[in-house]
Write a protein that holds these residues in place. Structure first.
Motif, PDB file in Angstrom:
ATOM      1  N   GLU A  72       0.839  -1.203   0.000  1.00  0.00           N
ATOM      2  CA  GLU A  72       0.000   0.000   0.000  1.00  0.00           C
ATOM      3  C   GLU A  72       0.874   1.253   0.000  1.00  0.00           C
ATOM      4  O   GLU A  72       0.638   2.181  -0.786  1.00  0.00           O
ATOM      5  N   ARG A  73       1.894   1.295   0.860  1.00  0.00           N
ATOM      6  CA  ARG A  73       2.800   2.452   0.895  1.00  0.00           C
ATOM      7  C   ARG A  73       3.495   2.644  -0.457  1.00  0.00           C
ATOM      8  O   ARG A  73       3.656   3.770  -0.934  1.00  0.00           O
ATOM      9  N   GLY A  74       3.899   1.533  -1.074  1.00  0.00           N
ATOM     10  CA  GLY A  74       4.545   1.605  -2.377  1.00  0.00           C
ATOM     11  C   GLY A  74       3.636   2.181  -3.447  1.00  0.00           C
ATOM     12  O   GLY A  74       4.057   3.013  -4.260  1.00  0.00           O
ATOM     13  N   LEU A  75       2.388   1.740  -3.457  1.00  0.00           N
ATOM     14  CA  LEU A  75       1.429   2.275  -4.427  1.00  0.00           C
ATOM     15  C   LEU A  75       1.157   3.752  -4.173  1.00  0.00           C
ATOM     16  O   LEU A  75       1.105   4.555  -5.104  1.00  0.00           O
ATOM     17  N   HIS A  76       0.998   4.113  -2.908  1.00  0.00           N
ATOM     18  CA  HIS A  76       0.766   5.517  -2.572  1.00  0.00           C
ATOM     19  C   HIS A  76       1.956   6.373  -3.001  1.00  0.00           C
ATOM     20  O   HIS A  76       1.775   7.480  -3.535  1.00  0.00           O
ATOM     21  N   ALA A  77       3.164   5.877  -2.795  1.00  0.00           N
ATOM     22  CA  ALA A  77       4.369   6.616  -3.202  1.00  0.00           C
ATOM     23  C   ALA A  77       4.462   6.709  -4.728  1.00  0.00           C
ATOM     24  O   ALA A  77       4.772   7.773  -5.277  1.00  0.00           O
ATOM     25  N   ALA A  78       4.186   5.602  -5.403  1.00  0.00           N
ATOM     26  CA  ALA A  78       4.275   5.582  -6.866  1.00  0.00           C
ATOM     27  C   ALA A  78       3.304   6.577  -7.508  1.00  0.00           C
ATOM     28  O   ALA A  78       3.614   7.183  -8.540  1.00  0.00           O
ATOM     29  N   PHE A  79       2.158   6.749  -6.891  1.00  0.00           N
ATOM     30  CA  PHE A  79       1.143   7.635  -7.452  1.00  0.00           C
ATOM     31  C   PHE A  79       1.005   8.947  -6.674  1.00  0.00           C
ATOM     32  O   PHE A  79      -0.014   9.623  -6.770  1.00  0.00           O
ATOM     33  N   SER A  80       2.015   9.313  -5.920  1.00  0.00           N
ATOM     34  CA  SER A  80       1.938  10.489  -5.039  1.00  0.00           C
ATOM     35  C   SER A  80       1.609  11.783  -5.795  1.00  0.00           C
ATOM     36  O   SER A  80       0.940  12.662  -5.234  1.00  0.00           O
ATOM     37  N   LEU A  81       2.057  11.914  -7.013  1.00  0.00           N
ATOM     38  CA  LEU A  81       1.758  13.127  -7.790  1.00  0.00           C
ATOM     39  C   LEU A  81       0.284  13.212  -8.177  1.00  0.00           C
ATOM     40  O   LEU A  81      -0.196  14.269  -8.576  1.00  0.00           O
ATOM     41  N   HIS A  82      -0.424  12.098  -8.055  1.00  0.00           N
ATOM     42  CA  HIS A  82      -1.839  12.039  -8.427  1.00  0.00           C
ATOM     43  C   HIS A  82      -2.757  11.985  -7.205  1.00  0.00           C
ATOM     44  O   HIS A  82      -3.970  11.844  -7.351  1.00  0.00           O
ATOM     45  N   ARG A  83      -2.170  12.094  -6.018  1.00  0.00           N
ATOM     46  CA  ARG A  83      -2.928  11.917  -4.778  1.00  0.00           C
ATOM     47  C   ARG A  83      -3.746  13.157  -4.430  1.00  0.00           C
ATOM     48  O   ARG A  83      -3.283  14.282  -4.569  1.00  0.00           O
ATOM     49  N   MET A  84      -4.961  12.909  -3.961  1.00  0.00           N
ATOM     50  CA  MET A  84      -5.790  13.989  -3.426  1.00  0.00           C
ATOM     51  C   MET A  84      -5.222  14.317  -2.040  1.00  0.00           C
ATOM     52  O   MET A  84      -4.996  13.388  -1.244  1.00  0.00           O
ATOM     53  N   PRO A  85      -4.975  15.564  -1.744  1.00  0.00           N
ATOM     54  CA  PRO A  85      -4.313  15.920  -0.475  1.00  0.00           C
ATOM     55  C   PRO A  85      -4.995  15.307   0.754  1.00  0.00           C
ATOM     56  O   PRO A  85      -6.199  15.438   0.932  1.00  0.00           O
ATOM     57  N   GLY A  86      -4.187  14.583   1.553  1.00  0.00           N
ATOM     58  CA  GLY A  86      -4.667  14.019   2.807  1.00  0.00           C
ATOM     59  C   GLY A  86      -5.605  12.829   2.671  1.00  0.00           C
ATOM     60  O   GLY A  86      -6.236  12.424   3.641  1.00  0.00           O
ATOM     61  N   ARG A  87      -5.708  12.263   1.503  1.00  0.00           N
ATOM     62  CA  ARG A  87      -6.653  11.169   1.259  1.00  0.00           C
ATOM     63  C   ARG A  87      -5.957   9.992   0.598  1.00  0.00           C
ATOM     64  O   ARG A  87      -4.881  10.116   0.043  1.00  0.00           O
ATOM     65  N   GLU A  88      -6.636   8.835   0.592  1.00  0.00           N
ATOM     66  CA  GLU A  88      -6.158   7.653  -0.128  1.00  0.00           C
ATOM     67  C   GLU A  88      -6.827   7.563  -1.493  1.00  0.00           C
ATOM     68  O   GLU A  88      -7.068   6.487  -2.013  1.00  0.00           O
ATOM     69  N   PHE A  89      -7.134   8.721  -2.067  1.00  0.00           N
ATOM     70  CA  PHE A  89      -7.745   8.802  -3.386  1.00  0.00           C
ATOM     71  C   PHE A  89      -6.740   9.388  -4.367  1.00  0.00           C
ATOM     72  O   PHE A  89      -5.989  10.303  -4.024  1.00  0.00           O
ATOM     73  N   PHE A  90      -6.762   8.842  -5.580  1.00  0.00           N
ATOM     74  CA  PHE A  90      -5.804   9.240  -6.596  1.00  0.00           C
ATOM     75  C   PHE A  90      -6.534   9.491  -7.903  1.00  0.00           C
ATOM     76  O   PHE A  90      -7.421   8.724  -8.276  1.00  0.00           O
ATOM     77  N   ARG A  91      -6.159  10.576  -8.585  1.00  0.00           N
ATOM     78  CA  ARG A  91      -6.749  10.879  -9.885  1.00  0.00           C
ATOM     79  C   ARG A  91      -5.834  10.257 -10.939  1.00  0.00           C
ATOM     80  O   ARG A  91      -4.810  10.823 -11.303  1.00  0.00           O
ATOM     81  N   LEU A  92      -6.211   9.036 -11.371  1.00  0.00           N
ATOM     82  CA  LEU A  92      -5.416   8.321 -12.360  1.00  0.00           C
ATOM     83  C   LEU A  92      -6.254   7.229 -12.992  1.00  0.00           C
ATOM     84  O   LEU A  92      -7.282   6.830 -12.428  1.00  0.00           O
ATOM     85  N   PRO A  93      -5.820   6.749 -14.145  1.00  0.00           N
ATOM     86  CA  PRO A  93      -6.577   5.663 -14.788  1.00  0.00           C
ATOM     87  C   PRO A  93      -6.560   4.394 -13.910  1.00  0.00           C
ATOM     88  O   PRO A  93      -5.526   4.032 -13.352  1.00  0.00           O
ATOM     89  N   VAL A  94      -7.691   3.759 -13.807  1.00  0.00           N
ATOM     90  CA  VAL A  94      -7.812   2.529 -13.023  1.00  0.00           C
ATOM     91  C   VAL A  94      -6.802   1.489 -13.505  1.00  0.00           C
ATOM     92  O   VAL A  94      -6.192   0.785 -12.700  1.00  0.00           O
ATOM     93  N   ALA A  95      -6.593   1.411 -14.802  1.00  0.00           N
ATOM     94  CA  ALA A  95      -5.670   0.417 -15.366  1.00  0.00           C
ATOM     95  C   ALA A  95      -4.249   0.601 -14.837  1.00  0.00           C
ATOM     96  O   ALA A  95      -3.531  -0.386 -14.636  1.00  0.00           O
ATOM     97  N   ASN A  96      -3.835   1.838 -14.587  1.00  0.00           N
ATOM     98  CA  ASN A  96      -2.489   2.080 -14.042  1.00  0.00           C
ATOM     99  C   ASN A  96      -2.368   1.515 -12.631  1.00  0.00           C
ATOM    100  O   ASN A  96      -1.362   0.893 -12.281  1.00  0.00           O
ATOM    101  N   ALA A  97      -3.390   1.744 -11.814  1.00  0.00           N
ATOM    102  CA  ALA A  97      -3.372   1.230 -10.442  1.00  0.00           C
ATOM    103  C   ALA A  97      -3.401  -0.294 -10.435  1.00  0.00           C
ATOM    104  O   ALA A  97      -2.674  -0.940  -9.671  1.00  0.00           O
ATOM    105  N   ILE A  98      -4.206  -0.885 -11.296  1.00  0.00           N
ATOM    106  CA  ILE A  98      -4.298  -2.348 -11.381  1.00  0.00           C
ATOM    107  C   ILE A  98      -2.966  -2.945 -11.816  1.00  0.00           C
ATOM    108  O   ILE A  98      -2.491  -3.926 -11.237  1.00  0.00           O
TER     109      ILE A  98
END
Length: 121
Positions: A72-98
């Motif tokens: 989970e920490r790795g995914l959050h770090a990998a997508f940190s530029l797409h993270r909604m501030p203070g949340r576990e939500f990310f603005r990115l294509p679902v396919a990238n996260a999968i």
């Protein structure tokens, strides 16, 4: 040190697999939620029951992993530029996260088979 001494130093129990999930919500287009849990069905129910969420969450993908906190920490770090501030939500294509989560996957989770698959590990 011989083999018998080495064996006694290693834990005899296998690590407990946990679930890392990717959720979507029709009320939040373009956002994915990335988190971890030991009970996916209960987690989705908990998130979906909030009065501030007009529609229930849907599983885009979920996987059993060996170290859920690390993944989970790795995914959050990998997508940190797409993270909604203070949340576990990310603005990115679902396919990238999968694609990222599938790299750490031991087994895929489906909500219907969650209880059956968990007992196999």
């Amino acid at each position: 040190m011989d083999e018998s001494e080495t064996a006694t130093l290693q834990p005899e129990t296998e690590p407990r697999l946990q679930i890392v999930y990717i959720l979507t919500n029709p009320s939040m287009p373009g956002l994915v939620k990335i988190g971890r849990t030991t009970n996916l069905e209960a987690r989705i129910a908990s998130l979906s029951s909030s009065t501030s969420v007009p529609e229930p969450f849907h599983i885009a993908y979920a996987a059993y992993v060996e170290d859920a906190a690390f993944v989970e920490r790795g995914l959050h770090a990998a997508f940190s530029l797409h993270r909604m501030p203070g949340r576990e939500f990310f603005r990115l294509p679902v396919a990238n996260a999968i694609a990222a989560l599938s790299l750490a996957e031991v087994a895929q989770v489906s909500l219907d088979a969650e209880c059956d698959a968990a007992s196999e590990f």
